[in-house]
Scaffold this motif. Sequence first.
Motif, PDB file in Angstrom:
ATOM      1  N   UNK A  10      33.667  61.682  -3.002  1.00  0.00           N
ATOM      2  CA  UNK A  10      32.669  60.917  -2.256  1.00  0.00           C
ATOM      3  C   UNK A  10      31.290  60.958  -2.873  1.00  0.00           C
ATOM      4  N   UNK A  11      30.905  62.114  -3.388  1.00  0.00           N
ATOM      5  CA  UNK A  11      29.494  62.290  -3.705  1.00  0.00           C
ATOM      6  C   UNK A  11      29.162  62.214  -5.183  1.00  0.00           C
ATOM      7  N   UNK A  13      28.418  60.785  -8.367  1.00  0.00           N
ATOM      8  CA  UNK A  13      28.222  59.395  -8.781  1.00  0.00           C
ATOM      9  C   UNK A  13      29.053  59.046 -10.010  1.00  0.00           C
ATOM     10  N   UNK A  16      32.509  57.359  -9.552  1.00  0.00           N
ATOM     11  CA  UNK A  16      32.674  56.046  -8.923  1.00  0.00           C
ATOM     12  C   UNK A  16      32.573  54.934  -9.956  1.00  0.00           C
ATOM     13  N   UNK A  24      25.447  51.276  -4.562  1.00  0.00           N
ATOM     14  CA  UNK A  24      24.851  52.432  -3.882  1.00  0.00           C
ATOM     15  C   UNK A  24      23.375  52.569  -4.272  1.00  0.00           C
ATOM     16  N   UNK A  27      21.433  49.994  -2.529  1.00  0.00           N
ATOM     17  CA  UNK A  27      21.310  50.354  -1.111  1.00  0.00           C
ATOM     18  C   UNK A  27      20.226  51.420  -0.935  1.00  0.00           C
ATOM     19  N   UNK A  28      20.174  52.371  -1.857  1.00  0.00           N
ATOM     20  CA  UNK A  28      19.145  53.410  -1.764  1.00  0.00           C
ATOM     21  C   UNK A  28      17.757  52.812  -1.874  1.00  0.00           C
ATOM     22  N   UNK A  31      16.948  50.900   1.296  1.00  0.00           N
ATOM     23  CA  UNK A  31      16.604  51.838   2.369  1.00  0.00           C
ATOM     24  C   UNK A  31      15.192  52.367   2.191  1.00  0.00           C
ATOM     25  N   UNK A 238      14.888  60.493  -5.647  1.00  0.00           N
ATOM     26  CA  UNK A 238      15.104  60.217  -4.226  1.00  0.00           C
ATOM     27  C   UNK A 238      13.843  60.509  -3.427  1.00  0.00           C
TER      28      UNK A 238
END
Lengths: 323, 223
Positions: A10-11, A13, A16, A24, A27-28, A31, A238
Amino acid sequence: MAARGERAAGAAPAGRPRRLRLRAWLAEHRDAAAGSLRRLAREPLSSLMTLAVIGIALALPAGLHVLLANAQAVTGGWRGEARISLFLERGVDPARARALRRELAARPGVRAVELVTPEQALAEFRRLSGFGEALDALDENPLPATLVVTPAASDPEALVALAARLRALPEVEAAQLDLEWVRRLHAILALARRGVAVVAALLAAAVLLVVGNTIRLEIQNRREEIVVAKLIGATDGFIRRPFLYSGLWHGLLGAALAWLLVEGALALLAGPAARLAELYASAWRPAGLGAAASLALLAGGAALGLAGAWLAVARHLREIEPA
Amino acid sequence: MIEFHAVSKRYPGGKEALRGVSFRLGHGEMAFLTGHSGAGKSTLLKLIACLERPTAGQVLVDGLNVGRLPRRRIPQLRRRIGVVFQDHRLLADRTVFDNVALPLHVAGHRGPEVGRRVRAALDQVGLLGKERAYPVTLSGGEQQRVGIARAVVNRPPLLLADEPTGNLDPELSREIMALFARFNQVGVTVLIATHDIALVEAMGRRRLVLREGRLVEGAAEAA
């Protein structure tokens, strides 16, 4: 460990596919951008005050730019188009004046020659000056015939030489080269342009500092959040992102406000300016910022906001470390 | 999972917090770190999460040399470690849900999966109905459990806790410890710093005892 396999899927990167990673990443950013905007809207009064400072700081150079562009448009008719006015001796009769006009028009270095007879000159003077009655009191027309020479060349030295040659003609009493005036005007405009550039640079620095300081305060206010985010494995990117977007929004919205201020001020001035132009029988009307300059204003504001935020972030985010 | 090789930590002021500490904590093990306040418990945990760097010796977490980890790789390490604090460090301006979701957002998770995992974590700590509440409206024990939910929501293989029961009464403390034991049962490695000796003895787990920066007990018991 069972939990690890799922976490890695899942986490991590790297595990993926690229398309999902890009999604993603987008999306970041979305957001962060939306979050910063919400934060800005949460305290409308203080946000508005900061934006007003940025807006006014950007409106000043933008407004001066518009003013200068209009001044150039008004004077554009004279740009490089020097004229030599030859005032003829009083004794020269109209036939000789017409002959001289043809002679001069045939000369190399002369593009056109226009004859203004004393009668025409008087009529024009009467129309423009408003001294009609005073002129009626005169016994005779005091104005000489004038030949208005439009030179083909535009470089000042050739014009000066041409003026000197024309002045030497026996029929010419005086020759007036209005090149000096054009030169001075252009020098003044160049000076004004430089002045606007200096003001723009100073105010850009002010915007940079205002945004930088705003972001610095925001970082201080969110210190606890930054510490927690770092503790749970947030990357520098981030943590940086919402602050950079905040700077971008401040710059962009400030620039939009500046645009409104400039266009609003122009709308207020448009009526009187048009009337003034009418009085001068000019077709000129004040121009606004235009698409290119508007875009440049918005892009410049956004860039300044981003740069200001970057300065603050580079200086202050590193200082905040969990302990 | 965790290996300390002759680790010393001296703070800039000259205070020596850890002196030559060596031990090994295996995968899926659960241990308590005890000692008086100032014995170096917090420093030891900070070295594991790379909040501090050792002055000498090696700290390995899952084979990773934490002391030499480049700055940009620290986030990857911390995402694999859930940390529970005595003061739980919840963000007051966010709901319980948003607090617990933070590690998922930080790791790049979006969408319905976030909600599912947050609720699963809240369910595990018995706070499923409180997701819309703000931390200040919760009791101390509930706040601590939100902190635990945040630490485990990303399903880290390693869970660290620094005095997680420091502010709680014995009853709540036992509940919190039982919670940690449950996570350990599903394979999570757990290391808890506490000075609550009675509780540690009741739990009957491995004990690492620090005294003035030295490991005086529990070093040899490798799992």
